[in-house]
Design an enzyme around this catalytic site. Structure first.
Site, short mmCIF file in Angstrom:
data_model
loop_
_atom_site.label_atom_id
_atom_site.label_comp_id
_atom_site.label_asym_id
_atom_site.label_seq_id
_atom_site.Cartn_x
_atom_site.Cartn_y
_atom_site.Cartn_z
N SER A 1 1.85 -7.73 1.91
CA SER A 1 0.60 -6.65 2.82
C SER A 1 -0.47 -6.68 1.01
O SER A 1 -0.82 -7.00 0.83
CB SER A 1 1.48 -5.35 2.72
OG SER A 1 0.15 -4.72 3.72
N GLN A 2 -1.09 -5.10 0.88
CA GLN A 2 -1.51 -4.38 -0.36
C GLN A 2 -1.54 -5.66 -1.08
O GLN A 2 -1.98 -6.62 -2.43
CB GLN A 2 -1.62 -3.48 -0.81
CG GLN A 2 -2.11 -3.10 -1.95
CD GLN A 2 -3.07 -1.70 -2.85
OE1 GLN A 2 -2.99 -1.05 -2.55
NE2 GLN A 2 -0.95 -1.37 -3.11
N HIS B 1 3.65 -5.75 11.44
CA HIS B 1 3.03 -6.03 9.79
C HIS B 1 5.07 -6.17 9.03
O HIS B 1 4.58 -6.49 7.54
CB HIS B 1 2.67 -4.72 9.30
CG HIS B 1 1.96 -4.63 8.55
ND1 HIS B 1 1.32 -5.85 7.51
CD2 HIS B 1 1.97 -3.96 6.90
CE1 HIS B 1 0.69 -5.92 7.07
NE2 HIS B 1 1.28 -4.78 5.74
N ASP C 1 0.86 -8.15 14.66
CA ASP C 1 0.43 -7.12 12.86
C ASP C 1 -0.82 -6.40 13.29
O ASP C 1 -1.85 -7.28 13.01
CB ASP C 1 0.70 -8.36 12.01
CG ASP C 1 0.34 -7.20 11.07
OD1 ASP C 1 0.39 -5.87 11.01
OD2 ASP C 1 0.22 -7.78 9.79
N TYR D 1 0.93 -1.34 0.40
CA TYR D 1 0.19 0.61 0.02
C TYR D 1 0.34 1.65 0.66
O TYR D 1 1.75 1.48 0.76
CB TYR D 1 -1.12 -0.29 1.17
CG TYR D 1 -2.02 0.93 1.25
CD1 TYR D 1 -3.52 0.83 0.07
CD2 TYR D 1 -1.91 2.26 2.21
CE1 TYR D 1 -4.22 1.22 0.28
CE2 TYR D 1 -3.05 2.64 1.53
CZ TYR D 1 -4.04 2.72 1.34
OH TYR D 1 -5.52 3.35 0.88
#
Length: 327
Positions: free
Chosen positions: A187-188, A307, A277, A93
């Site tokens: 993540s994204q 994260h 996370d 992201y």
């Protein structure tokens, strides 16, 4: 951050009900068919100098959603002969594809790599080079609520179409074996990987594997309920103002939730999770992992990490996984 989600013994068995719309498959079949008809896939490439003597890099441009040009880096080991397996990498992201000398680890290990830019992003942790011509409608700052009132207008519809096309482009590039493709992201990028793997399979493209680290945009409604962290906080901000749009918001998101792509993935998969996370809570990661259609899957657990997950430790796992599935 202390561990805040379910304990590990409950996480490993956590398989919540999925909120999937009855026209989920039809929505994506229509989306991809419309784009194929209106904007046939084309690509071009131009060699760039990076200062890396053992890696050859090209600047690739391909036709994305709406006919918009999407940028990517294509890396290939300079000394390689013949057609190589290729890893398509998706970025987290607010990030973009970065500079041309980044993301070369797998090329150093002997594989081709296509690193897709994120449309409209790239002003966060990595530089981007692709705009987004389709932004519209009220939304919270960021990308998570852009167009969220309508699945057809949602930002991630455009990004996921770009991702599927990146797989098609990677298979068509010179020096690539189109039967040996792995998709990868964290993540994204993990959310994009889930979508790209599922949608590529629906188009009859057989992948060799998927690497899905600490995935975002998965089990979204629960995430908005158990963490205050952003980007999920963007949905909270949006619904704080648009209090009468709660159900429509989550209906839209359901077409893009990794929890609904997961059962449609039947290739070897490597996951990772950080038990501290806050950004992508562990229960969301395990929900996708436990719903995955593949039985050839593994998840690396980092009990004291957030994260960032496994970081360089997880990169070593990537290398081992790619060596195995590309063989």
């Amino acid at each position: 951050m202390a561990q805040f989600d379910l304990p590990l013994d409950q996480l490993v068995a956590y398989r919540p009900a999925r909120d999937e719309q009855p026209d989920f498959d039809a929505f994506w079949e229509r989306t991809l068919a419309e784009q194929d008809a209106a904007h046939p896939l084309e690509h071009g490439m131009e060699r760039v100098e990076t200062g890396l003597t053992e890696i050859v890099t090209h600047d690739v441009t391909f036709t994305g959603f709406g006919g918009q040009p999407i940028k990517a880096w294509f890396h290939r080991p300079a000394s390689a002969d013949g057609d190589l397996g290729v890893v398509v990498e998706y970025i987290g992201y607010q990030g973009g594809r970065g500079l041309a000398h980044e993301h070369t680890l797998l090329a150093q290990a002997g594989y081709a790599t296509l690193v897709m830019d994120n449309r409209g992003q790239g002003s966060g942790h990595q530089v981007g080079h692709t705009g987004d011509a389709h932004v519209g409608g009220p939304h919270a700052a960021g990308f998570l609520t852009q167009g969220i009132e309508d699945p057809d207008a949602y930002y991630y519809r455009r990004l996921f179409v770009d991702a599927v096309r990146a797989v098609d482009v990677a298979r068509a590039l010179p020096g690539v074996d189109p039967t040996r493709v792995v998709v990868s992201g964290g993540s994204q990028g993990g959310a994009i990987t889930l979508a790209a793997a599922a949608l590529s399979a629906a188009r009859g493209v057989a992948l060799r594997g998927a690497i899905i680290d600490v995935p975002f945009l998965t089990h979204v409604r629960r995430c908005t309920e158990i963490t205050d962290a952003f980007p999920y906080g963007e949905i909270v901000q949006h619904l704080f103002a648009h209090r009468d749009h709660v159900e429509q918001t989550f209906r839209t998101v359901s077409y893009f939730d990794g929890l609904n792509f997961a059962p449609r993935i039947d290739v070897p998969a490597l996951f990772s999770v950080g038990l501290r996370d806050e950004v992508c809570p562990p229960s969301a990661v395990y929900a996708a992992y436990n719903h995955l259609g593949s039985t050839d899957k593994d998840i690396k657990v980092y009990a004291y990490n957030g994260h960032e997950g496994g970081g360089p430790f997880q990169l070593a796992e990537h290398l081992a996984f790619v060596h195995r599935v590309m063989a």
